[in-house]
Design an enzyme around this catalytic site. Sequence first.
Site, PDB file in Angstrom:
ATOM      1  N   LYS A   1     -25.115  -6.503  17.096  1.00 56.55           N
ATOM      2  CA  LYS A   1     -24.296  -6.980  15.891  1.00 56.55           C
ATOM      3  C   LYS A   1     -23.794  -5.592  14.935  1.00 56.55           C
ATOM      4  CE  LYS A   1     -24.756 -11.465  15.389  1.00 56.55           C
ATOM      5  NZ  LYS A   1     -23.720 -12.439  15.164  1.00 56.55           N
ATOM      6  N   THR A   2     -22.936  -5.884  14.116  1.00 51.59           N
ATOM      7  CA  THR A   2     -22.213  -4.796  13.463  1.00 51.59           C
ATOM      8  C   THR A   2     -22.910  -3.915  12.640  1.00 51.59           C
ATOM      9  OG1 THR A   2     -20.250  -6.104  13.363  1.00 51.59           O
ATOM     10  CG2 THR A   2     -20.436  -4.311  11.908  1.00 51.59           C
ATOM     11  N   PHE A   3     -23.745  -4.255  11.884  1.00 49.28           N
ATOM     12  CA  PHE A   3     -24.484  -3.177  10.991  1.00 49.28           C
ATOM     13  C   PHE A   3     -25.527  -2.618  11.770  1.00 49.28           C
ATOM     14  CE2 PHE A   3     -24.058  -3.649   6.296  1.00 49.28           C
ATOM     15  CZ  PHE A   3     -22.518  -3.657   6.228  1.00 49.28           C
TER      16      PHE A   3
ATOM     17  N   HIS B   1     -23.895   0.045  14.010  1.00 45.49           N
ATOM     18  CA  HIS B   1     -23.402   1.477  13.348  1.00 45.49           C
ATOM     19  C   HIS B   1     -24.310   2.248  12.644  1.00 45.49           C
ATOM     20  CE1 HIS B   1     -19.424  -0.892  13.374  1.00 45.49           C
ATOM     21  NE2 HIS B   1     -18.917   0.457  13.229  1.00 45.49           N
TER      22      HIS B   1
ATOM     23  N   HIS C   1     -20.098  -2.979  19.660  1.00 46.78           N
ATOM     24  CA  HIS C   1     -20.374  -3.872  20.566  1.00 46.78           C
ATOM     25  C   HIS C   1     -19.192  -4.508  21.218  1.00 46.78           C
ATOM     26  CE1 HIS C   1     -18.879  -6.404  17.378  1.00 46.78           C
ATOM     27  NE2 HIS C   1     -19.695  -5.775  16.672  1.00 46.78           N
TER      28      HIS C   1
END
Length: 415
Positions: free
Chosen positions: A80-82, A85, A250
């Site tokens: 996932k994004t958070f 990152h 991702h």
Amino acid sequence: MSNPLRMLLALCAVLAFAGCASRPPSAPAHVSHVRQVAPTILVSIDGFRPDYLDRGLTPAMSRLAQGGVLAAMRPSFPSKTFPNHWTLVTGLRPDRHGMVDNNMEDAAIPGVKFSLSNKAAVADPRWWGNAAPLWVSAERQGVRTATMFWPGSDTVIQGVRPSQWRLYDEDVTPTARVDQVLAWLDLPPAERPRFLTLYFEEVDTAGHHFGPTSPEVNRAIANTDAAIARLVEGLRARGLGANLVIVSDHGMASTSPDRRIWLDDLLPAGALRQMTAGAFLSAFPQPGFETQVDKALIQPHAHMQCWRKAEIPARYLYGKHSRVPPYFCLPDTGWEITTRAYAATHRTDHGNHGYDPFAPEMRALFLAKGPGFRRGARPPVFDNVDVYPVLARLAGVRPEPNDGDLRELGPTLAP
């Protein structure tokens, strides 16, 4: 006036006229190009799969790849994004840095659900304080930094902010984002950042809405590549030999309405309190339903595996953090876990991520070029925790303890 002098003045006029063509903002006169540590610019293209480079839509990035380093990365779990990152700039896996999902709860922060849409929670340092991102370590060590959008970068982390930063605003165009980075590099040497970040979300958004093979994703790829070209040209115009590190968090998998796992068929309404659903399910049993939830989930399922938190397979390196809910279900890549009520009231997307990080569709991009890298290096697929020690070395920052190492990417660095 002598002929040689007249010819020299004419040549200068021609060069000045040629410089008037449309291009990124040129460097102001005060910018010094005295040799110093090359700036490192970390660029994230959210949801960019490495195989997107094979579509003939990325001339700027393809040129960088020809003379630089190109590889595929394995995202940390969940993809996932958070979480990813934050892994890229801390070198820690989500189970250690605490950003275990895009949606979370924490017993120490009662009554609050962290989510991308909850701006107050995103700005709350308590969610981020388990780890120091590279810009915090750099600032503490006297290295100036600048963040043009990065998850967590517009929040005070352990009492520190970047020297320059911007509050995330999706409406800021890619061109304006690039020009802001170039403007920061135009600052006088004493104020100029040595480590910078830049973030683009258009490819990920199109991938969710229309799917990774769609014309809309192709347009987003081309638009983002044009922004990269503007950045490269702006650096060239300034004579800056920057280390450019382009990554994604991702990949993206195609989804469809005929590949859904209905929670309604497994449990009655109200038995679960979902934290996340879709590419995976993380959930709490409601009081009084504990036994029923455990029995319904912890059994064989078509296209899905479920685990109690403590039994999530070790290869995912996930499930020890207190923010991970008691139950976690992972569908086959491209399948989604949902309810009929949710499906009836929300738009149908055609792409998603969060799946097994070992799935090829979840692979992320790593592309790097600059004086700190060898030309033409092609390392094998590696874990994205390994990016952090590379960034720290390039920026001249002493790294924090982390989960990465240089065994895979060390050979790609210039002596």
